[in-house]
Scaffold this motif. Sequence first.
Motif, PDB file in Angstrom:
ATOM      1  N   GLY A  45      50.593  44.762  24.290  1.00  0.00           N
ATOM      2  CA  GLY A  45      50.356  46.145  23.890  1.00  0.00           C
ATOM      3  C   GLY A  45      49.400  46.814  24.857  1.00  0.00           C
ATOM      4  N   LEU A  46      48.344  46.108  25.212  1.00  0.00           N
ATOM      5  CA  LEU A  46      47.364  46.675  26.142  1.00  0.00           C
ATOM      6  C   LEU A  46      47.979  46.853  27.521  1.00  0.00           C
ATOM      7  CD1 LEU A  46      44.138  44.753  25.089  1.00  0.00           C
ATOM      8  CD2 LEU A  46      44.661  47.165  24.759  1.00  0.00           C
ATOM      9  N   ALA A  47      48.719  45.827  27.959  1.00  0.00           N
ATOM     10  CA  ALA A  47      49.325  45.912  29.283  1.00  0.00           C
ATOM     11  C   ALA A  47      50.289  47.092  29.350  1.00  0.00           C
ATOM     12  CB  ALA A  47      50.036  44.611  29.621  1.00  0.00           C
ATOM     13  N   SER A  48      51.091  47.257  28.298  1.00  0.00           N
ATOM     14  CA  SER A  48      52.072  48.338  28.353  1.00  0.00           C
ATOM     15  C   SER A  48      51.379  49.689  28.215  1.00  0.00           C
ATOM     16  CB  SER A  48      53.140  48.152  27.279  1.00  0.00           C
ATOM     17  OG  SER A  48      52.718  48.714  26.072  1.00  0.00           O
ATOM     18  N   SER A  49      50.261  49.715  27.460  1.00  0.00           N
ATOM     19  CA  SER A  49      49.564  50.988  27.336  1.00  0.00           C
ATOM     20  C   SER A  49      48.937  51.356  28.674  1.00  0.00           C
ATOM     21  CB  SER A  49      48.498  50.921  26.249  1.00  0.00           C
ATOM     22  OG  SER A  49      47.331  50.338  26.755  1.00  0.00           O
ATOM     23  N   MET A  50      48.563  50.316  29.420  1.00  0.00           N
ATOM     24  CA  MET A  50      47.998  50.609  30.725  1.00  0.00           C
ATOM     25  C   MET A  50      49.067  51.200  31.637  1.00  0.00           C
ATOM     26  SD  MET A  50      46.188  48.116  33.354  1.00  0.00           S
ATOM     27  CE  MET A  50      47.837  47.769  33.884  1.00  0.00           C
ATOM     28  N   PRO A 332      54.033  36.711  10.126  1.00  0.00           N
ATOM     29  CA  PRO A 332      52.635  37.184  10.021  1.00  0.00           C
ATOM     30  C   PRO A 332      52.076  37.610  11.376  1.00  0.00           C
ATOM     31  CG  PRO A 332      52.729  34.803   9.792  1.00  0.00           C
ATOM     32  CD  PRO A 332      54.154  35.287   9.790  1.00  0.00           C
ATOM     33  N   GLY A 333      52.492  36.902  12.449  1.00  0.00           N
ATOM     34  CA  GLY A 333      51.970  37.214  13.777  1.00  0.00           C
ATOM     35  C   GLY A 333      52.285  38.637  14.188  1.00  0.00           C
ATOM     36  N   SER A 334      53.527  39.086  13.926  1.00  0.00           N
ATOM     37  CA  SER A 334      53.891  40.433  14.344  1.00  0.00           C
ATOM     38  C   SER A 334      53.226  41.469  13.441  1.00  0.00           C
ATOM     39  CB  SER A 334      55.412  40.606  14.352  1.00  0.00           C
ATOM     40  OG  SER A 334      55.938  40.296  13.097  1.00  0.00           O
ATOM     41  N   ILE A 335      53.091  41.143  12.158  1.00  0.00           N
ATOM     42  CA  ILE A 335      52.445  42.098  11.256  1.00  0.00           C
ATOM     43  C   ILE A 335      50.976  42.274  11.652  1.00  0.00           C
ATOM     44  CG2 ILE A 335      51.684  42.499   8.873  1.00  0.00           C
ATOM     45  CD1 ILE A 335      54.300  41.097   7.995  1.00  0.00           C
ATOM     46  N   LEU A 354      53.904  49.375  20.060  1.00  0.00           N
ATOM     47  CA  LEU A 354      54.583  48.094  19.968  1.00  0.00           C
ATOM     48  C   LEU A 354      56.066  48.420  19.903  1.00  0.00           C
ATOM     49  CD1 LEU A 354      54.192  45.064  19.627  1.00  0.00           C
ATOM     50  CD2 LEU A 354      54.322  45.413  17.183  1.00  0.00           C
ATOM     51  N   THR A 355      56.768  48.135  20.974  1.00  0.00           N
ATOM     52  CA  THR A 355      58.177  48.507  20.997  1.00  0.00           C
ATOM     53  C   THR A 355      59.042  47.369  20.466  1.00  0.00           C
ATOM     54  OG1 THR A 355      58.458  47.610  23.206  1.00  0.00           O
ATOM     55  CG2 THR A 355      57.796  49.922  23.050  1.00  0.00           C
ATOM     56  N   GLY A 356      60.266  47.718  20.111  1.00  0.00           N
ATOM     57  CA  GLY A 356      61.221  46.704  19.655  1.00  0.00           C
ATOM     58  C   GLY A 356      61.433  45.663  20.736  1.00  0.00           C
ATOM     59  N   PHE A 360      60.936  41.697  20.383  1.00  0.00           N
ATOM     60  CA  PHE A 360      62.062  40.854  20.754  1.00  0.00           C
ATOM     61  C   PHE A 360      61.619  39.802  21.776  1.00  0.00           C
ATOM     62  CE2 PHE A 360      66.301  40.350  22.753  1.00  0.00           C
ATOM     63  CZ  PHE A 360      67.055  40.222  21.606  1.00  0.00           C
ATOM     64  N   GLN A 361      60.891  40.263  22.787  1.00  0.00           N
ATOM     65  CA  GLN A 361      60.406  39.348  23.826  1.00  0.00           C
ATOM     66  C   GLN A 361      59.484  38.292  23.233  1.00  0.00           C
ATOM     67  OE1 GLN A 361      58.514  42.084  26.500  1.00  0.00           O
ATOM     68  NE2 GLN A 361      60.270  42.202  27.875  1.00  0.00           N
ATOM     69  N   VAL A 362      58.567  38.759  22.376  1.00  0.00           N
ATOM     70  CA  VAL A 362      57.610  37.809  21.804  1.00  0.00           C
ATOM     71  C   VAL A 362      58.353  36.789  20.949  1.00  0.00           C
ATOM     72  CG1 VAL A 362      55.663  37.519  20.228  1.00  0.00           C
ATOM     73  CG2 VAL A 362      55.664  39.386  21.875  1.00  0.00           C
ATOM     74  N   PHE A 363      59.318  37.286  20.164  1.00  0.00           N
ATOM     75  CA  PHE A 363      60.028  36.351  19.289  1.00  0.00           C
ATOM     76  C   PHE A 363      60.786  35.313  20.104  1.00  0.00           C
ATOM     77  CE2 PHE A 363      63.779  34.976  16.902  1.00  0.00           C
ATOM     78  CZ  PHE A 363      63.112  34.305  15.903  1.00  0.00           C
ATOM     79  N   PHE A 364      61.516  35.772  21.099  1.00  0.00           N
ATOM     80  CA  PHE A 364      62.303  34.806  21.861  1.00  0.00           C
ATOM     81  C   PHE A 364      61.417  33.927  22.741  1.00  0.00           C
ATOM     82  CE2 PHE A 364      65.693  37.288  20.169  1.00  0.00           C
ATOM     83  CZ  PHE A 364      66.621  36.297  19.883  1.00  0.00           C
ATOM     84  N   GLY A 365      60.296  34.504  23.174  1.00  0.00           N
ATOM     85  CA  GLY A 365      59.312  33.692  23.895  1.00  0.00           C
ATOM     86  C   GLY A 365      58.792  32.584  23.004  1.00  0.00           C
TER      87      GLY A 365
END
Lengths: 390, 230
Positions: A45-50, A332-335, A354-356, A360-365
């Motif tokens: 989130g921080l990286a993308s906001s940057m 719980p992690g995403s919430i 926080l985009t879809g 998606f990336q986090v889940f598949f990661g």
Amino acid sequence: MSRLLAALFGRLPIGWLQLTHSKGRLAAAVAGVAFANVLVFVQLGLASSMATATLRPYDFFNADIMISAQDANALTEGGNVARQWMFQALADPDVVAATPIYIGMMNWQQPDLTLALLTFGIDPNNDAFIAPDIVRKIAPLRLQNGAIIDFNTRGLSPDVAASIRPQSPQTFEVSGQTVTLFDTFQGGGGFGSDGHMIMSDQSFLALSGGRSAGAPDHILLHVASGADPAVVADRLRGAISDQSLRIRTYAAAIQQDITYQSTQRPTGVIFGFGVVIGILVGIVIVYQVLSTDVADHMREYATFKAMGYGQWFFLGVVLEEALILAVFGFIPGSIIGYSMLSGMREITNLPIVLTGTMAFQVFFGTLAACAISGALATRKLAAADPADLF
Amino acid sequence: MGNDALKVAGLNHWFGTGEARKQAIYDFDLTIARGSLTILMGPSGSGKTTVLTLVGCLRDVQEGSVQLLGHELHGASRPMNESLRKRLGFIFQAHNLHESLTAEQNVMMGLQVHGLRGPTYTQAARRALELVGLGDRMTYLPQNLSGGQKQRVAVARALVGNPDIIFADEPTAALDKESGVNVVRMLKELGRARGTTTVMVTHDNRILDMADRILTMEDGRLIKDSGSLV
Ligand SMILES: Nc1ncnc2c1ncn2[C@@H]1O[C@H](COP(=O)(O)OP(=O)(O)OP(=O)(O)O)[C@@H](O)[C@H]1O
Ligand SMILES: [Mg+2]
């Protein structure tokens, strides 16, 4: 759940039964995966906001080519460009227009806080270079020391921001002179400033003692319709006498700025590092959980092996466990990750979303990390004779 | 495929490497006919478990020949080992039930390995548990069963897939005398009804009179063979 999994796998859901058998361990494992997820979410989130924050000011303008100083890695970094090169650029038949832009920080001193505003000095008469949603608001910039301010400036309350209108301007002092804010535009806080401000180049120079009209920060160019900016930029690189200048298409400049922010600047590197750490923490936790689980069930697995079950079966069981941990940790992690990012957006006013795609990336990661850990955890089982495992 | 369930010739086995290398089995020869109940006896450390795991496809054969159900185990490939293991039933001293599976699910694992699933296999698992007298304990987890009951679940699991050979390593050691005798009686009866070959390691004197043949080991060697007792 057990039935559903049984139908899904076409066998007893051993992994599920095994994980749910020791609830304490399951809870710890899920908490571990969730923790790693939160870590990755926040860093992403921080990286993308940057990236968003870096991109945002580029959107205020409309250009095909940007000429910058050699050391201008970012819009707000580096030395000046002598304005004479603008005239050399205009000599190119495909360069149809050019404008200098001046960039600097100006502080809006308030009783209890100071707003650091990244300020752009532009030529209000050359409005082809200004983005459409801003161009509508630049009429007051022709007044001496007239400016428009970023609606989303951190520390500027929405009520105050909304009250800044041409009929009810606000004023503040910069270098002993009065700046008059006539309107607002949509910007957004960044990492290096609280918000943005736009004024005429004349006002900008008047307010920044020591800056000369002959040395803008960047020069923006428009090319003739049909001309390829990349080709023109190439040609200009040969034509302009100062060989040290960075002459890039506007798109390339944006891209290089983002790359620079994320790979060279400490903040970007730290966020990237955070993502890696989050993934590693996740892998270590899941590997720990799964390998302990395999070790604790070694005798039982050995019995299955003695019964004729092959490596695919064990891999399947462990991957089933990995899948369950990934899913149950992700929820719980995403919430939590989402709430934390929302909270951070509230507090910092950074463009954190926080985009879809990120989810998606986090889940598949997570899934991949769990699967790799699971596969590693079964290695010992694969090698041994069943008789040596009892 | 011959009529022998098991044919062992010149079997030697060592444990450890280098200095610590120690021979555990010496020149072991043995032929076991199909459908018999053979008991393997001998003092502790004489090599009974080692022999059982070697001929039962649970340990790689180092030297000599082991023909199990007509297939050579020396140098057998992993798929060959796996497919042979599916035709065997193992009962270990420790029951080795899966702690998170119910009695019924543990028994089902003995069918699932053959790719059998669906309602019929649940039925078969239940029948096997009824046979060992655990019809009323189907959904119990091992932790809620007594030692004897757990061992009977293990027997049901070994029998449910209709194995050609059953290998049992001190199946009664963890049981009191009576349930021990019951478990073995059950094995013998069920085995006899199906023509299953059984090879069992035991110290239990009360079981000996149920054997068709008794073998005695000492120091890694077969020192006594009763021959056929029937
Ligand atoms: N995995 C092993 N590594 C090294 N030595 C072993 C191993 N397994 C067995 N041995 C040795 O091989 C010999 C035979 O052991 P084995 O377990 O076959 O005896 P056993 O007749 O089954 O004894 P028990 O009646 O106590 O079960 C013993 O000397 C033992 O120490
Ligand atoms: Mg033994």
